[in-house]
Motif scaffolding. Structure first.
Motif, mmCIF file in Angstrom:
data_model
loop_
_atom_site.group_PDB
_atom_site.id
_atom_site.type_symbol
_atom_site.label_atom_id
_atom_site.label_comp_id
_atom_site.label_asym_id
_atom_site.label_seq_id
_atom_site.Cartn_x
_atom_site.Cartn_y
_atom_site.Cartn_z
ATOM 1 N N ALA A 97 0.834 -1.206 0.000
ATOM 2 C CA ALA A 97 0.000 0.000 0.000
ATOM 3 C C ALA A 97 0.863 1.248 0.000
ATOM 4 N N TRP A 98 2.043 1.146 0.636
ATOM 5 C CA TRP A 98 2.992 2.266 0.660
ATOM 6 C C TRP A 98 3.926 2.238 -0.546
ATOM 7 N N SER A 99 4.561 1.095 -0.813
ATOM 8 C CA SER A 99 5.609 1.036 -1.843
ATOM 9 C C SER A 99 5.053 1.285 -3.244
ATOM 10 N N ASP A 100 3.807 0.869 -3.505
ATOM 11 C CA ASP A 100 3.231 1.064 -4.845
ATOM 12 C C ASP A 100 2.969 2.534 -5.148
ATOM 13 N N ARG A 101 2.974 3.387 -4.121
ATOM 14 C CA ARG A 101 2.716 4.810 -4.325
ATOM 15 C C ARG A 101 3.997 5.646 -4.402
ATOM 16 N N LEU A 102 5.154 4.998 -4.292
ATOM 17 C CA LEU A 102 6.424 5.719 -4.416
ATOM 18 C C LEU A 102 6.611 6.243 -5.831
ATOM 19 N N HIS A 103 7.163 7.433 -5.955
ATOM 20 C CA HIS A 103 7.478 8.009 -7.263
ATOM 21 C C HIS A 103 8.505 7.106 -7.959
ATOM 22 N N LYS A 104 8.312 6.910 -9.256
ATOM 23 C CA LYS A 104 9.185 5.963 -9.978
ATOM 24 C C LYS A 104 10.657 6.367 -9.909
ATOM 25 N N SER A 105 10.929 7.672 -9.778
ATOM 26 C CA SER A 105 12.323 8.119 -9.700
ATOM 27 C C SER A 105 12.920 7.845 -8.317
ATOM 28 N N ASP A 106 12.081 7.662 -7.302
ATOM 29 C CA ASP A 106 12.565 7.470 -5.935
ATOM 30 C C ASP A 106 12.467 6.025 -5.462
ATOM 31 N N LYS A 107 11.662 5.223 -6.130
ATOM 32 C CA LYS A 107 11.275 3.911 -5.600
ATOM 33 C C LYS A 107 12.475 2.999 -5.328
ATOM 34 N N ASP A 108 13.395 2.891 -6.295
ATOM 35 C CA ASP A 108 14.501 1.941 -6.144
ATOM 36 C C ASP A 108 15.378 2.269 -4.939
ATOM 37 N N TYR A 109 15.767 3.550 -4.806
ATOM 38 C CA TYR A 109 16.705 3.858 -3.725
ATOM 39 C C TYR A 109 16.014 3.852 -2.362
ATOM 40 N N VAL A 110 14.707 4.190 -2.318
ATOM 41 C CA VAL A 110 13.983 4.157 -1.046
ATOM 42 C C VAL A 110 13.839 2.719 -0.547
ATOM 43 N N LEU A 111 13.430 1.806 -1.440
ATOM 44 C CA LEU A 111 13.283 0.405 -1.041
ATOM 45 C C LEU A 111 14.638 -0.209 -0.679
ATOM 46 N N LYS A 112 15.687 0.218 -1.381
ATOM 47 C CA LYS A 112 17.026 -0.284 -1.041
ATOM 48 C C LYS A 112 17.409 0.160 0.371
ATOM 49 N N ALA A 113 17.167 1.438 0.689
ATOM 50 C CA ALA A 113 17.471 1.939 2.034
ATOM 51 C C ALA A 113 16.646 1.217 3.086
ATOM 52 N N PHE A 114 15.385 0.924 2.751
ATOM 53 C CA PHE A 114 14.484 0.224 3.672
ATOM 54 C C PHE A 114 15.035 -1.161 4.012
ATOM 55 N N TRP A 115 15.358 -1.945 2.987
ATOM 56 C CA TRP A 115 15.795 -3.323 3.220
ATOM 57 C C TRP A 115 17.243 -3.398 3.700
ATOM 58 N N ASP A 116 18.079 -2.416 3.341
ATOM 59 C CA ASP A 116 19.437 -2.384 3.881
ATOM 60 C C ASP A 116 19.403 -2.261 5.401
ATOM 61 N N THR A 117 18.469 -1.440 5.903
ATOM 62 C CA THR A 117 18.341 -1.285 7.356
ATOM 63 C C THR A 117 17.858 -2.575 8.004
ATOM 64 N N VAL A 118 16.900 -3.253 7.337
ATOM 65 C CA VAL A 118 16.379 -4.518 7.863
ATOM 66 C C VAL A 118 17.479 -5.583 7.919
ATOM 67 N N ASN A 119 18.271 -5.678 6.866
ATOM 68 C CA ASN A 119 19.230 -6.778 6.718
ATOM 69 C C ASN A 119 20.565 -6.538 7.401
ATOM 70 N N ASP A 120 20.800 -5.340 7.914
ATOM 71 C CA ASP A 120 22.064 -5.050 8.592
ATOM 72 C C ASP A 120 21.969 -5.530 10.043
ATOM 73 N N ILE A 121 22.436 -6.756 10.305
ATOM 74 C CA ILE A 121 22.306 -7.334 11.644
ATOM 75 C C ILE A 121 23.175 -6.618 12.673
#
Length: 777
Positions: free
Chosen positions: A399-423
């Motif tokens: 519901a959130w990610s599908d509304r991201l601007h196409k120019s911002d989507k890749d780097y925002v999702l990368k930042a999101f999952w980088d934070t999750v995966n950094d143990i």
């Protein structure tokens, strides 16, 4: 005689001393008795005050504890999800978690059929829990006798909006361990114990515990009625219990006298009672008093002063001891109250911070494999995007990610999952991006968050805040654009000035060309725009262009033009040493209150005067559309009118052109201008004068057209051409134009400026009608 006299004197003195001693002894004994009476009364008053203060503090703690239980229930209901209601196992798991989380013996939901769901069973509740016999419409407290005859206290609250097994959940109830609550409040100091209990207004006990030496099954009002001889005092206690009053009375039970203080518990209908036995109080002070009295009687004959000092010291000791106890109780009460106040203040502060910052919290839960279990977007989060319910904006990551601007989507999702995966937990999620709102298109937001992890570094909960930064971000972009505009102008324009629309004054940014003399004298001060440009035109502009320029660069004209387009320019000529040179004023809006203007010598686009002919050819053509530009077009029309040719003169601008740029970007706006230019060019003949004035304004002149019917057919051909424009980015949106036209009578010279004003008025009239339209004047 003298001996007799001395003997008499000695006898009288001895008798006097004996009498004084006897009087002193009597007074001392009387003083001792009086002291004991006064001490007893003082102790009694202090005891009453002590009991009353404890009662108030304990009543407040009970109210706070019940409020806490009520808040626990509401918090538990707030976090229940549809997933928890999918099956009996899921529901029991949820109820078990809530019971353990809030340390409750029972946490249950009730449906409309009367079924009670707990973490370990499902049963019909109306028999087991009589308070469920009626619909729960508001929070209630009720006691229930269990199978062993003991009382259990329950808090029940109404529930709405939840369904399980196609049945509506109507209530939620929890068990409150009132007995443990009472035991935890018991106060013991050396051999002195204070007893607490809760009663209904009718005197029945809420708990299963004895109240001091009064058994749990006895009605307290009955005990008071039997022990109190004064009926007025009994009526007062009964009335106080019934009406929610407070007071202090004495109770005799089992040949023991006790002090009883009672006070209502807020919002419950219960009465909080405190019991302290008089014998206990007396025992605390009787030993000291007895020792004091014995000591006083033993030493009464030695010194009255010493006895007085002992009494004073004893009174001070008793007073200080009692005062110390009261102070300790007050300190405990104050600390407890301060703890509650601090918690409330911190809660309120967080709510105020979120309100002031206009920020919305969010939370994402993960399973043991690092997969998302559920998302929780807060109501404030949704409102920042224009949504009002979970149905409109579900609790899912998509519901959130599908509304991201196409120019911002890749780097925002990368930042999101980088934070999750950094143990290691060193990566912090902190990004700015554009998100599609419900009604206002894309807006800028700032999101920041971090991960709560298990001991092995696996993500458990992702929490963060979401803030609207759209206005600040757009201001930042606008400032950068303004900087780029000024920077670009400074390379090409000799003079650059700003115009303040409120004060109608000009201020220099760069002065590298001609400046009016009066302006140079007041360089540091803001000058009137009207004065500056009136003097500039009078001393600088070629005589034949002055009338036109006075109209073209009037401040009201500039404001009107910039409301229709992003920029506005006007060209003119100057004569120096017998040669004409071309100059241009260019206006752009920096913000709602400021316009920037540049003055440029067009001759400087070439470096050699011998290439001036090439410059004239270049200067006649609008580079974007291939039409004549404003300067060359106006000169050719002006020359033809001076010769008396007359003909059809047309002025037009594109409707709502500014919205094309704002909505689709300047690239699409340029396509609109080029297509309109082609439509206009194909509607007129090759030898007609067709030129672009600047921005979205165009003009055309047909010297050989003198019949109005022919003129209308040409303009209608242009309007039909507009309908054929196809620009993929516009979709179904059409391009229209507002047109002003006039037929100039041949055979006599005509003034270009007068006719320009006439057709410009026609454009203004055509704008009042939707779609493409022409007004002849």
């Amino acid at each position: 005689m003298k001996k007799l006299t001395k003997r008499i004197i000695h006898t009288i003195t001895a008798l006097s001393m004996v009498l004084m001693l006897i009087l002193s002894l009597i007074m001392s004994l009387r003083t001792a008795d009086t002291t004991q009476e006064v001490t007893d009364k003082a102790i009694d008053r202090i005891s009453h005050f002590y009991i009353e203060e404890i009662a108030k503090s304990r009543s407040s703690l009970i109210s706070d504890e019940l409020d806490k239980k009520y808040n626990y229930v509401n918090n538990a209901l707030d976090v229940i999800s549809q997933k928890d209601l999918e099956s009996t196992k899921a529901l029991r798991n949820y109820l078990g978690k809530m019971r353990k989380l809030y340390n409750m013996d029972t946490f249950a939901l009730v449906d409309e059929k009367g079924l009670v769901y707990t973490s370990h069973s499902t049963c019909s509740g109306k028999t087991r829990y009589p308070f469920l016999a009626k619909a729960i419409t508001e929070p209630i407290y009720s006691t229930v006798l269990n199978y062993g005859g003991d009382k259990q206290l329950f808090l029940a609250v109404p529930v709405s909006g939840l369904y399980f097994n196609n049945s509506k959940i109507t209530a939620c109830f929890v068990e409150i361990d009132i007995n443990q609550m009472m035991k935890s409040m018991a106060y013991r100091y050396e051999n002195m114990e204070t007893y607490f209990n809760l009663y209904y207004k009718n005197g029945e006990s809420l708990t299963n515990t004895d109240f001091g030496k009064i058994p749990s099954g006895l009605n307290l009002l009955s005990v008071i009625t039997e022990s109190e001889e004064d009926p007025k005092k009994v009526r007062k206690v009964v009335n106080d219990f019934s009406s929610g009053g407070s007071g202090l009375t004495e109770v005799n039970y089992g040949n023991e006298k006790a002090h009883l203080f009672y006070i209502p518990v807020k919002n419950t209908g219960w009465v909080m009672t405190i019991l302290v036995y008089e014998t206990v109080i007396n025992e605390q002070v009787s030993t000291s008093i007895a020792a004091l009295m014995h000591h006083t009687r033993t030493h009464i004959f030695f010194t009255f002063i010493l006895i007085v000092l002992f009494f004073v010291g004893l009174i001070l000791i008793i007073r200080n001891t009692t005062h110390f106890k009261l102070e300790q109780e007050k300190i405990i009460s104050q600390r407890t109250q301060q703890a509650y106040e601090k918690l409330n203040k911190e809660t309120n502060a967080m709510q105020i911070i979120h309100s002031v910052l206009n920020s919305g919290p969010w939370r994402i839960e993960f399973d043991e494999n690092g997969h998302i279990l559920k998302c929780n977007w807060s109501d404030t989060f949704r409102k920042l995007l224009g949504f009002n319910s979970e149905k409109e904006f579900p609790n899912t990551l998509e519901a959130w990610s599908d509304r991201l601007h196409k120019s911002d989507k890749d780097y925002v999702l990368k930042a999101f999952w980088d934070t999750v995966n950094d143990i290691s937990g060193n990566t912090v999620y902190d990004v700015e991006y554009r998100l599609l709102t419900k009604n206002n298109g894309f807006k800028w937001y700032h999101a920041a968050g971090n991960i709560i992890r298990s001991a092995d570094g696996k993500p458990q909960t992702y929490v963060g805040l979401f803030t609207d930064i759209d206005e600040n971000k757009r201001n930042e972009i606008n400032l950068m654009e303004q900087f780029n505009i000024v920077n670009a102008l400074s390379r090409d324009f000799a003079n650059i000035l700003t115009i303040n629309l409120t004060s109608r004054t000009v201020k220099p940014i760069k002065l590298g060309g001609y400046v009016p003399e009066s302006f140079m004298e007041n360089y540091a001060a803001d000058s009137s725009y009207d004065t500056f440009f009136t003097e500039y035109i009078e001393h600088r502009v070629y005589s034949e262009d002055r009338a036109f320029m006075n109209e073209a660069i009037a401040l009201d004209t500039i404001i009107q033009k910039l409301n229709e387009s992003d920029e506005y320019s006007s060209s003119y000529r100057i004569e120096e040493k017998g040669e004409l040179h071309f100059y241009e004023f260019k206006y752009m809006k920096l913000n709602s209150d400021t316009i920037i203007v540049g003055i440029m010598n067009i001759d400087k686009i070439v470096n050699d005067a011998r290439e001036k002919e090439k410059l004239i050819v270049l200067s006649e053509t609008d580079q974007m559309t291939g039409l004549l530009n404003r300067m060359s077009g106006e000169l050719k029309v002006e020359d033809s009118l001076k010769k008396g040719n007359g003909g059809l003169f047309v002025l037009l601008d594109i409707d709502h052109f500014k919205s094309f740029n704002d909505t689709y970007g300047h690239n699409v706006g340029d396509k609109v201008i080029i297509n309109v230019a082609n439509c206009l060019k194909s509607a007129f003949r090759e030898n007609d004068i067709v030129f672009r004035l600047g921005g979205d304004e165009f003009s055309a002149y047909a010297a050989e057209v003198h019949d109005k019917k022919v003129a209308k057919s040409i303009i209608n051909r242009f309007i039909e051409n507009l309908k054929t424009i196809e620009i993929p980015e516009l979709g179904d949106r059409s391009v229209t134009a507002s047109i002003g036209a006039t037929m100039i009578e041949p055979g006599k010279p005509a003034d270009f400026g007068d006719n320009y004003k006439l057709v410009d008025k026609g454009v203004y009239e055509s704008k009042k009608i939707a779609g493409s339209y022409v007004t002849f004047l």
